[in-house]
Design a protein around this motif. Structure first.
Motif, short mmCIF file in Angstrom:
data_model
loop_
_atom_site.label_atom_id
_atom_site.label_comp_id
_atom_site.label_asym_id
_atom_site.label_seq_id
_atom_site.Cartn_x
_atom_site.Cartn_y
_atom_site.Cartn_z
N PRO A 193 1.11 -30.66 -77.54
CA PRO A 193 1.55 -30.78 -76.15
C PRO A 193 1.65 -32.26 -75.74
N ILE A 194 2.56 -32.63 -74.97
CA ILE A 194 2.78 -33.99 -74.52
C ILE A 194 1.89 -34.22 -73.31
N ARG A 195 1.19 -35.21 -73.47
CA ARG A 195 0.30 -35.57 -72.37
C ARG A 195 0.98 -36.61 -71.51
N ARG A 196 0.93 -36.37 -70.36
CA ARG A 196 1.50 -37.33 -69.44
C ARG A 196 0.37 -38.01 -68.69
N ALA A 197 0.60 -39.30 -68.42
CA ALA A 197 -0.41 -40.07 -67.71
C ALA A 197 -0.51 -39.54 -66.30
N ALA A 198 -1.73 -39.59 -65.84
CA ALA A 198 -1.96 -39.13 -64.47
C ALA A 198 -1.19 -40.04 -63.53
N PRO A 199 -0.65 -39.48 -62.56
CA PRO A 199 0.12 -40.31 -61.65
C PRO A 199 -0.80 -41.32 -60.97
N SER A 200 -0.36 -42.55 -60.94
CA SER A 200 -1.17 -43.58 -60.30
C SER A 200 -1.02 -43.47 -58.81
N VAL A 201 -2.05 -43.98 -58.19
CA VAL A 201 -2.06 -43.89 -56.74
C VAL A 201 -1.20 -45.02 -56.21
N ILE A 202 -0.33 -44.67 -55.43
CA ILE A 202 0.52 -45.68 -54.81
C ILE A 202 0.05 -45.81 -53.38
N GLY A 203 -0.35 -47.04 -53.08
CA GLY A 203 -0.82 -47.27 -51.72
C GLY A 203 0.35 -47.62 -50.83
N ILE A 204 0.55 -46.81 -49.92
CA ILE A 204 1.63 -47.06 -48.97
C ILE A 204 0.97 -47.43 -47.66
#
Length: 168
Positions: A3-14
């Motif tokens: 299975p392809i692991r995808r990186a956890a989405p980074s937190v984007i500070g808006i």
């Protein structure tokens, strides 16, 4: 297949807040505050040291001015002191010369000459008398017609007739 692991989405500070000092302070981290405080303390310390050095420099400059003024005054007085010392040295030399001349003049040379001449036999001619006031001596030169008279005169001299006499 794996299975392809995808990186956890980074937190984007808006952040829609407008740029302000309050926002900058809130977003500043702890390390930045520590480094900033240390820098501020170093600047305050450097300013205090610089102020103290400026005061010391000012005090040294005023002391230097006073010393230069004193040296200039001394330099102006120095030629007068040197001139005075030269005059005193000359005065001392002149005083010694005058005292020597007075000592020679105070001795009754006529009486001395007459007493030596009266003590000298007729066969001996008194050629010269040389006074020395410093040593209180009188040197005399005489000449005899005959050798015998010369020997007799020297014998009288050796016997103590012409020795130094204490003043009365």
């Amino acid at each position: 297949m794996k299975p392809i692991r995808r990186a956890a989405p980074s937190v984007i500070g808006i952040d829609f807040a407008p740029a302000s000092i309050r926002r900058s302070i809130a977003r500043t981290g702890l390390w930045a505050w520590l480094i900033g405080t240390a820098g501020l303390l170093l600047c305050v310390g450097a300013a205090m040291i610089a102020s103290e050095l400026m005061q010391q420099r000012s005090a040294l400059k005023s002391e230097l001015r006073q010393t230069q003024t004193a040296l200039a005054a001394r330099a102006l007085r120095q030629p007068a002191a040197t001139q005075l010392a030269t005059q005193l040295a000359t005065s001392v030399a002149q005083a010694l010369a005058v005292n020597g001349a007075i000592a020679q003049l105070n001795l009754p040379w006529r009486d001395v000459f007459e007493s030596i001449e009266s003590a000298t036999p007729a066969t001996i001619a008194l050629l010269a008398l040389e006074p020395d006031a410093k040593k209180q001596l009188v040197k005399g030169w005489a000449e005899a017609n005959q050798r015998c008279d010369d020997c007799l005169y020297r014998a009288v001299e050796k016997a103590g007739f012409f020795r130094r006499r204490a003043p009365d």
